[in-house]
Scaffold this motif. Structure first.
Motif, PDB file in Angstrom:
ATOM      1  N   UNK A 279       0.827  -1.200   0.000  1.00  0.00           N
ATOM      2  CA  UNK A 279       0.000   0.000   0.000  1.00  0.00           C
ATOM      3  C   UNK A 279       0.862   1.250   0.000  1.00  0.00           C
ATOM      4  N   UNK A 280       0.269   2.354  -0.484  1.00  0.00           N
ATOM      5  CA  UNK A 280       0.971   3.638  -0.439  1.00  0.00           C
ATOM      6  C   UNK A 280       0.677   4.245   0.930  1.00  0.00           C
ATOM      7  N   UNK A 281       1.331   3.737   1.964  1.00  0.00           N
ATOM      8  CA  UNK A 281       0.976   4.129   3.323  1.00  0.00           C
ATOM      9  C   UNK A 281       1.690   5.398   3.780  1.00  0.00           C
ATOM     10  N   UNK A 282       0.942   6.260   4.444  1.00  0.00           N
ATOM     11  CA  UNK A 282       1.516   7.466   5.025  1.00  0.00           C
ATOM     12  C   UNK A 282       1.955   7.157   6.455  1.00  0.00           C
ATOM     13  N   UNK A 283       2.655   8.102   7.072  1.00  0.00           N
ATOM     14  CA  UNK A 283       3.082   7.910   8.465  1.00  0.00           C
ATOM     15  C   UNK A 283       1.878   7.706   9.379  1.00  0.00           C
ATOM     16  N   UNK A 284       0.819   8.477   9.119  1.00  0.00           N
ATOM     17  CA  UNK A 284      -0.379   8.355   9.962  1.00  0.00           C
ATOM     18  C   UNK A 284      -0.989   6.966   9.830  1.00  0.00           C
ATOM     19  N   UNK A 285      -0.929   6.404   8.635  1.00  0.00           N
ATOM     20  CA  UNK A 285      -1.479   5.060   8.430  1.00  0.00           C
ATOM     21  C   UNK A 285      -0.607   3.994   9.091  1.00  0.00           C
ATOM     22  N   UNK A 286       0.716   4.189   9.024  1.00  0.00           N
ATOM     23  CA  UNK A 286       1.619   3.259   9.721  1.00  0.00           C
ATOM     24  C   UNK A 286       1.336   3.312  11.223  1.00  0.00           C
ATOM     25  N   UNK A 386      -9.633   4.014   8.873  1.00  0.00           N
ATOM     26  CA  UNK A 386      -8.892   4.636   7.793  1.00  0.00           C
ATOM     27  C   UNK A 386      -8.379   5.975   8.289  1.00  0.00           C
ATOM     28  N   UNK A 387      -7.578   6.609   7.477  1.00  0.00           N
ATOM     29  CA  UNK A 387      -7.053   7.914   7.853  1.00  0.00           C
ATOM     30  C   UNK A 387      -7.523   8.898   6.797  1.00  0.00           C
ATOM     31  N   UNK A 388      -8.188   9.960   7.237  1.00  0.00           N
ATOM     32  CA  UNK A 388      -8.623  10.986   6.304  1.00  0.00           C
ATOM     33  C   UNK A 388      -7.990  12.296   6.739  1.00  0.00           C
ATOM     34  N   UNK A 389      -7.184  12.872   5.839  1.00  0.00           N
ATOM     35  CA  UNK A 389      -6.543  14.137   6.153  1.00  0.00           C
ATOM     36  C   UNK A 389      -5.651  14.022   7.393  1.00  0.00           C
ATOM     37  N   UNK A 390      -4.996  12.897   7.535  1.00  0.00           N
ATOM     38  CA  UNK A 390      -4.075  12.714   8.657  1.00  0.00           C
ATOM     39  C   UNK A 390      -4.757  12.359   9.968  1.00  0.00           C
ATOM     40  N   UNK A 391      -6.103  12.247   9.972  1.00  0.00           N
ATOM     41  CA  UNK A 391      -6.812  11.985  11.219  1.00  0.00           C
ATOM     42  C   UNK A 391      -7.601  10.674  11.101  1.00  0.00           C
ATOM     43  N   UNK A 392      -7.629   9.919  12.195  1.00  0.00           N
ATOM     44  CA  UNK A 392      -8.307   8.633  12.210  1.00  0.00           C
ATOM     45  C   UNK A 392      -9.809   8.745  11.908  1.00  0.00           C
ATOM     46  N   UNK A 719     -21.815  18.750  12.911  1.00  0.00           N
ATOM     47  CA  UNK A 719     -21.324  17.377  13.079  1.00  0.00           C
ATOM     48  C   UNK A 719     -21.611  16.608  11.792  1.00  0.00           C
ATOM     49  N   UNK A 720     -20.682  15.730  11.420  1.00  0.00           N
ATOM     50  CA  UNK A 720     -20.860  14.888  10.240  1.00  0.00           C
ATOM     51  C   UNK A 720     -20.983  13.447  10.710  1.00  0.00           C
ATOM     52  N   UNK A 721     -22.147  12.840  10.468  1.00  0.00           N
ATOM     53  CA  UNK A 721     -22.347  11.480  10.950  1.00  0.00           C
ATOM     54  C   UNK A 721     -23.185  10.686   9.959  1.00  0.00           C
ATOM     55  N   UNK A 722     -23.287   9.377  10.192  1.00  0.00           N
ATOM     56  CA  UNK A 722     -23.989   8.496   9.258  1.00  0.00           C
ATOM     57  C   UNK A 722     -22.967   7.776   8.390  1.00  0.00           C
ATOM     58  N   UNK A 723     -23.327   6.575   7.954  1.00  0.00           N
ATOM     59  CA  UNK A 723     -22.401   5.705   7.238  1.00  0.00           C
ATOM     60  C   UNK A 723     -21.776   6.303   5.988  1.00  0.00           C
ATOM     61  N   UNK A 724     -22.453   7.269   5.362  1.00  0.00           N
ATOM     62  CA  UNK A 724     -21.904   7.887   4.158  1.00  0.00           C
ATOM     63  C   UNK A 724     -20.566   8.575   4.479  1.00  0.00           C
ATOM     64  N   UNK A 725     -20.380   8.967   5.730  1.00  0.00           N
ATOM     65  CA  UNK A 725     -19.134   9.646   6.096  1.00  0.00           C
ATOM     66  C   UNK A 725     -17.975   8.681   6.361  1.00  0.00           C
ATOM     67  N   UNK A 726     -18.149   7.408   5.990  1.00  0.00           N
ATOM     68  CA  UNK A 726     -16.984   6.520   5.862  1.00  0.00           C
ATOM     69  C   UNK A 726     -16.294   6.816   4.532  1.00  0.00           C
ATOM     70  N   UNK A 727     -16.966   7.561   3.672  1.00  0.00           N
ATOM     71  CA  UNK A 727     -16.424   7.958   2.374  1.00  0.00           C
ATOM     72  C   UNK A 727     -15.434   9.104   2.591  1.00  0.00           C
ATOM     73  N   UNK A 728     -14.164   8.840   2.285  1.00  0.00           N
ATOM     74  CA  UNK A 728     -13.139   9.828   2.621  1.00  0.00           C
ATOM     75  C   UNK A 728     -13.175  11.032   1.690  1.00  0.00           C
ATOM     76  N   UNK A 729     -13.544  10.819   0.412  1.00  0.00           N
ATOM     77  CA  UNK A 729     -13.562  11.953  -0.522  1.00  0.00           C
ATOM     78  C   UNK A 729     -14.641  12.952  -0.098  1.00  0.00           C
ATOM     79  N   UNK A 730     -15.833  12.449   0.179  1.00  0.00           N
ATOM     80  CA  UNK A 730     -16.927  13.329   0.578  1.00  0.00           C
ATOM     81  C   UNK A 730     -16.610  13.989   1.932  1.00  0.00           C
ATOM     82  N   UNK A 731     -16.080  13.211   2.859  1.00  0.00           N
ATOM     83  CA  UNK A 731     -15.758  13.756   4.183  1.00  0.00           C
ATOM     84  C   UNK A 731     -14.762  14.904   4.057  1.00  0.00           C
ATOM     85  N   UNK A 732     -13.734  14.684   3.261  1.00  0.00           N
ATOM     86  CA  UNK A 732     -12.715  15.717   3.135  1.00  0.00           C
ATOM     87  C   UNK A 732     -13.281  16.975   2.475  1.00  0.00           C
ATOM     88  N   UNK A 733     -14.086  16.790   1.442  1.00  0.00           N
ATOM     89  CA  UNK A 733     -14.701  17.952   0.779  1.00  0.00           C
ATOM     90  C   UNK A 733     -15.567  18.738   1.755  1.00  0.00           C
TER      91      UNK A 733
END
Ligand code: ZN
Ligand code: ZN
Ligand code: FE
Length: 773
Positions: A279-286, A386-392, A719-733
């Motif tokens: 995987x292309x792992x970042x430090x946060x993911x390690x 997962x890690x989104x934007x460096x945060x768990x 607050x952002x909640x609900x299963x759709x926010x497992x989506x990292x692209x949408x969460x980050x946007x």
């Protein structure tokens, strides 16, 4: 205090300044090497007395000069062992008894109160080093543990946490182990699950019919795996199905036998270096991978990978995890390549924990069963992050994290059991200001999962000496968890509290961040029972724990074909196109199984009697069906996952328009999105761009809605909640966009945004309601 100093104090002076204190330490202090730590601290401080486990925590009595006792008390907090977590220390003076030595006593059984049991913990570095050091007496021993690693919750049958109340009770310590157990200098001083080759559990291999084979277990498993076979491996919280992750034939075979067409498999890699090759792992993911909980971490997959394509078809991420038991380490090292490690169950069923279950349910999936004779007391599936934007971003909170408590923003007036939802089922015990969430139990639609979930509730109530005085459940009348709550409340005469699904999502996110007052709660998911009895799932709520109102939602769309609407996304696509008045586009772009099927659906649509939903999950299904041409989903959330993977590869910033209608509350109409999407399809725009424009459209419109709600209410916390926010692209946007607009944004970091987090929200709401239901 040194021995010399101690001797220099005259007996008279000692007597004059002697005090004795009784100290109770609460929190996670059992099964983490706390008593040995206290022993060590007391002895080096020159204090007499004793320490013992009891119901609510660890009881200590110390006797000695008052200033040394003060220093001892300070040391309790400052030097506490790494796995412990002290919530409270209370102490009082008691009569001096003249103790000059310090001892560890047997546990107090009758003491009331709720203890804490630690989560299972990945093998520590020191144990790992011993495991592979030839001179060590535990060289190659698959059950090596110490005070700071190894099984805890998964072997706990009752409390106080002592070996005799764990599944290790049938393995009496040999003299060498007993010596380590009793020696304050040892890393295994009072470590309950320790063992060695001569006294501990033993590995064994069975064939798929359960016949014991007389072969060296690791070697036998290795041979099957490198030949492309499938092995059931008994881990900490249940059986895994393992196969060579680099062998396409082996992985396809596993898919065929497990009846799982497309849902990605997790892959166990030997170490961080191998993780970085896959995987292309970042430090946060390690960092997440190496966490003591050793969860599955979803990371971007490398383009040129040694992994077989069918490990994770259709998505650009891969779920990796590191070995977390000595058995995994031995197996990975023997095989020398990454292994698929997926829960030992067929789709929908709970994880198998006993050999009988493994033989019965996995017998025709596997070629070999690698097992052992240490029973699993509490089943625990792997956690996922997962890690989104460096945060768990937690996706599933389970093994390694349950039952570590999460603080509640307000105290509960009565002991409350939250039963959660129906899917990704997690229950929660509410004890004063703590929420103790159970592990993940899958979907309760499955009868076996439902039974496993019920057994889980019983185990937790026993382990935490918990008897609920109130039950809190989802508003959905047909959820198995709701029915369980209703039946139990009636049988036991206890109070009930029903909580609306999205209100619980919002409250879970608020509780994690300790928020109080009112917020704007964006809740996007697959489906939740609304106050009006319809299927909600694209909601923007305004409120707090006490109450909420629906400030905005997605325009309802008809759910054509009942339950099959959720697995056949072409139905949602057709409904949306018809809604938008795009007759011809529906004929052209909807991949219906046949023309008559589409006509039959149209008749349903025209009949106007179908239930409707505001679900964002179904909106992703509709767009996914048009962009990806999906006819049938093989797992929940598949459209969202695959669209997210596509969107992640595009780098443009346009978004499809959606209309916001101001109608006492805001209604978000996706018709313009579908018109633009159909135009793009006709133009042959690349799929990546289409997927990104869908994400950007949903994000921008939602941000606009939040801004309009802020104008009316003055609220600026979202607050952002609900299963759709497992989506990292949408969460980050959403996070970036909202922050740019001056909002304070809160998203999940402790519990999943999906239904696995509902129980926390239910408890937070119950706390706000005081003692009444
Ligand atoms: Zn260890
Ligand atoms: Zn031993
Ligand atoms: Fe939900």
């Amino acid at each position: 205090m040194t021995a010399e100093l101690r001797r220099s104090i005259t007996p008279d002076l000692r007597k004059a300044t002697q005090v004795r204190k009784s100290i109770l330490v609460r929190g996670r202090v059992q099964g983490v090497g706390f008593r040995p730590f206290v022993y060590e601290l007391a002895v080096t401080s020159g204090l007499g007395g004793h320490v013992q486990n009891g119901g609510p925590g660890v009881y200590i009595e110390v006797e000695g000069p008052s200033e040394l006792i003060a220093r001892f008390e300070e040391g309790l907090r400052r030097k506490a062992p790494p796995l412990s977590d002290i919530s409270e220390i209370s102490s009082r003076d008691v009569a001096v008894r003249g103790d000059t030595t310090f001892s560890i006593r047997d546990s107090l059984l009758e003491a009331p109160g709720a203890p804490e049991i630690p989560p299972d913990t990945a093998t520590c570095d020191i144990c790992l080093e011993e495991l592979f050091r030839q001179e060590d007496r535990r060289f190659g021993h698959p059950f090596i543990t110490c005070t700071s690693c190894g099984p805890r919750l998964s072997i706990a049958e009752d409390t106080p946490y002592d070996r005799i109340r764990t599944t290790m009770r049938d393995f009496p310590l040999c003299s060498s182990c007993a010596e380590e157990y009793a020696s304050p200098q040892s890393r295994r001083f009072h470590a309950e699950p320790i063992a060695c080759r001569s006294c501990g559990p033993e590995l064994r291999v069975l064939d798929s019919h359960g016949v014991l084979l007389a072969r060296p277990p690791i070697e036998a498993a290795r041979a099957v795996l490198v030949e492309g076979g499938i092995v059931a491996v008994r881990g900490l919280g249940g059986f895994h199905l393992a196969c060579d992750a680099t062998n396409e034939r082996a992985v396809s075979l596993l898919r065929a036998r497990k009846l799982r067409d497309a849902k990605p498999f997790a892959v166990m890699v030997a170490d961080k270096d191998e993780a970085a090759r896959v995987g292309a792992v970042t430090d946060a993911e390690v960092h997440e991978l190496s966490d003591r909980a050793a969860p599955i971490v979803l990371v971007p997959r490398r383009g040129e990978t040694l992994l077989a394509p069918s490990v994770a078809p259709g998505v650009s991420t891969i779920g990796l995890l590191l070995p977390y038991t000595p058995l995994h380490h031995l197996l990975l090292r023997a095989v020398g390549r990454p292994l698929v490690m997926t829960s030992g169950n067929r789709s929908g069923e709970p994880i198998a924990t006993t050999e009988e279950e493994a033989i019965q349910r996995l017998g025709d999936v596997v070629d070999l069963i690698l097992s052992h004779d240490r029973p699993i007391a509490v089943p625990c599936e792997d956690g996922v992050r997962r890690v989104v934007d460096g945060v768990r971003l937690p996706v599933r909170r389970s093994r390694g994290e349950s039952p570590a408590p999460i603080a509640l923003p307000r105290e509960l007036a009565v002991k409350t059991l939250a039963v959660g939802g129906q899917f990704k089922a997690v229950f929660g015990l509410g004890l004063v200001a703590r929420a103790v969430l159970g592990p993940h139990f899958g979907d309760l639609d499955d009868l076996c999962s439902d039974q496993a979930w019920r057994r889980g509730v019983v185990s937790f109530e026993r382990l935490f000496r918990f008897h609920p005085e109130r039950l809190v459940h989802d508003l959905h009348p047909d959820y198995s968890s709701t029915q369980y709550a209703l039946e139990r409340a009636q049988e036991e005469g206890i109070a009930l509290l029903a909580v609306q699904h999205h209100h619980a999502h919002m409250a879970a996110c608020m509780a994690e961040h300790g928020l109080d007052g009112d917020v704007i709660g964006v809740c996007f998911d697959g489906v939740g029972y609304g106050l009006d009895g319809t299927a909600w799932g694209g909601e923007v709520l305004v409120g707090g724990y006490d109450s909420f109102r629906r400030a905005a939602h997605l325009a309802p769309m008809p759910l054509l074909g009942g339950d099959s609407a959720a697995v056949e996304p072409w139905r949602a696509a057709a409904a949306q196109l018809w809604r938008a008045g795009l007759e011809n586009a529906a004929e052209r772009w909807v991949r219906a199984p046949s023309a008559p099927a589409l006509r039959a659906l149209r008749a349903l649509y025209d009949g106007g009697r179908s239930p409707s939903t505001t679900s964002v999950g179904r909106l992703f299904d509709a767009t996914g069906a048009l962009i990806l041409g999906m006819k049938r989903l093989s797992y929940e959330g598949q459209s969202g996952c695959e669209l997210e993977s596509l969107a992640d590869r595009a780098r443009e910033d346009e978004g499809y328009p959606m209309e916001v209608v101001d109608d006492d509350r805001f209604v978000i109409d996706p018709a313009p999105l579908f018109r633009a999407l159909v135009d793009d399809l006709a133009r042959g725009t690349p799929r990546e761009a289409l997927a990104r424009r869908v994400h950007r459209g949903i994000a921008s419109t939602t941000i606009e809605v939040c801004a309009r709600i802020r104008q009316r209410t003055g609220l600026s916390r979202v607050t952002l909640s609900g299963g759709v926010f497992c989506n990292s692209v949408l969460t980050k946007m959403m996070v970036d966009g909202l922050k740019w607009m001056g909002f304070e944004v809160f998203r999940h970091q402790k519990v999943p945004p999906n239904d696995g987090g509902l129980a926390l929200g239910q408890l937070a709401i119950a706390a706000a309601r005081g003692g009444d239901a």
